[in-house]
Design an enzyme around this catalytic site. Sequence first.
Site, short mmCIF file in Angstrom:
data_model
loop_
_atom_site.label_atom_id
_atom_site.label_comp_id
_atom_site.label_asym_id
_atom_site.label_seq_id
_atom_site.Cartn_x
_atom_site.Cartn_y
_atom_site.Cartn_z
CB THR A 1 -27.92 30.52 71.14
OG1 THR A 1 -28.98 29.63 70.75
CG2 THR A 1 -26.98 29.79 72.09
CD GLU B 1 -23.30 28.44 72.34
OE1 GLU B 1 -24.06 27.93 71.51
OE2 GLU B 1 -22.84 29.60 72.19
CE LYS C 1 -16.57 23.18 47.93
NZ LYS C 1 -16.64 21.88 48.63
CD1 TRP D 1 -13.29 25.50 51.07
CD2 TRP D 1 -15.33 26.37 51.29
NE1 TRP D 1 -14.14 24.48 51.38
CE2 TRP D 1 -15.41 24.98 51.52
CE3 TRP D 1 -16.50 27.12 51.36
CZ2 TRP D 1 -16.59 24.33 51.83
CZ3 TRP D 1 -17.69 26.48 51.66
CH2 TRP D 1 -17.73 25.11 51.90
#
Length: 533
Positions: free
Chosen positions: A185, A328, A438, A443
């Site tokens: 990754t 993944e 935030k 949000w």
Amino acid sequence: MDGLMQPRPLTIAHILERAERLYAHKQIVSGEERVTYAEVAGQVRRLATALDALDVPAGARVATFATNTRRHLELYLAVPVTKRVLHSLNIRLSAEHLEYIVNHAQDDVVFVDRALLPRIWPSAPNMPSVRHWVVLPDDSGETIPDDPRVLLYDDLVAASDPFPGSFEDTFTLADENLASGLCYTSGTTGPPKGVLYSHRSTVLHCLGTLAAGFIGLCESDVVMPIVPMFHANAWGLPYGAMMTGAALVLPGPSNEPEHLLSLMESERVTVAGAVPTVWTSLAPGLRSRDLSATRFLLGGGSAIAPALSETYRATVGVPITHSWGMTEISPVGTIGGTRTQHDTLPEDEQVAVRAAQGQPLPLVNLRIADVETGAELPRDGKAIGELQVAGPWVAGGYFLVDAADRFTEDGWLRTGDLATIDAHGYVRLVDRMKDLIKSGGEWISSVELESAIASHTDVVEVAVVARPDPRWVERPVAYVVLRDGSATTGEDLLRHITPLVAKWWLPDEVFFRAALPKTGTGKLSKSALRESA
């Protein structure tokens, strides 16, 4: 009662031998070369015995540091069919990350493009597990080190006898679970983690790319993986093309728009896959090319602005189709586009559907969960939760790393993406959890803000990140690349998006840049932008 079917293993050897037997005549274009699947299979058979001659053990990691070429394709096949593990290294990583990954994987051999030698050879003294360095030829003229560990690929293969039998027959039932590939990754939230694919997972993912109604690769296709082969099996496109007998176009090291567009035109490419930054770079040249053969353009890695997708639909005839996935997930989890239930929707609603990440491929299961409680949320297209995924080509752990926090108690992978899922199973990403802003306890979605800004005709690229604020905790700021010659101002962009988003979402500042920083896989690097915000 058990069934009475033959227990034949699912292996990459079957992909190779199917292409060798059924599609020997089909072509692979790689640079100036035109070779057939039969010729590639012959090279693979010689490379298999060459790996034996180098005493590369079964299960050893064999690294590649290479671009999209037919020799890299040969390694995609020869390494796993001889029960070794193909470890594709990201050619854009820093020396520090490369050294960490090679040492963590304990790579035994590294195959490297000659042009890329200057990027990795200085790190060779810090990679003690590597016994051999094999140089893949190109016309770069880079100096080849005078070192006994350094070998030339073409000489090595030419001096080897071809493997005489069936690779598929060397596998037993249990062997389908052997590791076939290793990809790390990006390491944006800690050290890079290795995702270890199996033969079984790779073959099933390969079949997923053939599923009709999604990507639907077929024998008549001409497939061009622009997405690099060094990352997540190039989205499975090379294996899928070989499985179904499609022709392959491998564009090599260059991502220059004229080069890519020329290949798409001259080779009559039907299917191509790339990250949004590449599709953005190609957009200005679309009208000067005959891309009428194109039937499917795949985008992934980050959200695709609807305006960019619709530009392709207007000029090429097909939109850029959203996908979603991760290293993944081998990496494809969902494919977008409209379905029959959308046929009667007004055009603006169909555009909104095409902007979603789409439905899961067969065998992939998805759900969203409350971030705090972990409770599964309804599939109503409104509830927002962390996207979780399970399936036969989804990682159940990481290579030599304990990362239990990335998995739920019942084994689902926690993706870190916030999303909605509607009644038809359509996934719409809201944001990465780490990219949400935030502000004043509420949000703000950076993805939705970016899509709104990108709908301005002068915007080429945009990224929105959070900046610390003493009153509101965080506030959004936008980084924008404009088309050459544009006189658009920050105030112009704010006026443009005011009808599209809530007023308190408007960025506090708009910064203009000649280019935005990218990660090693070509995605926008928001972490680099946050550091300068």
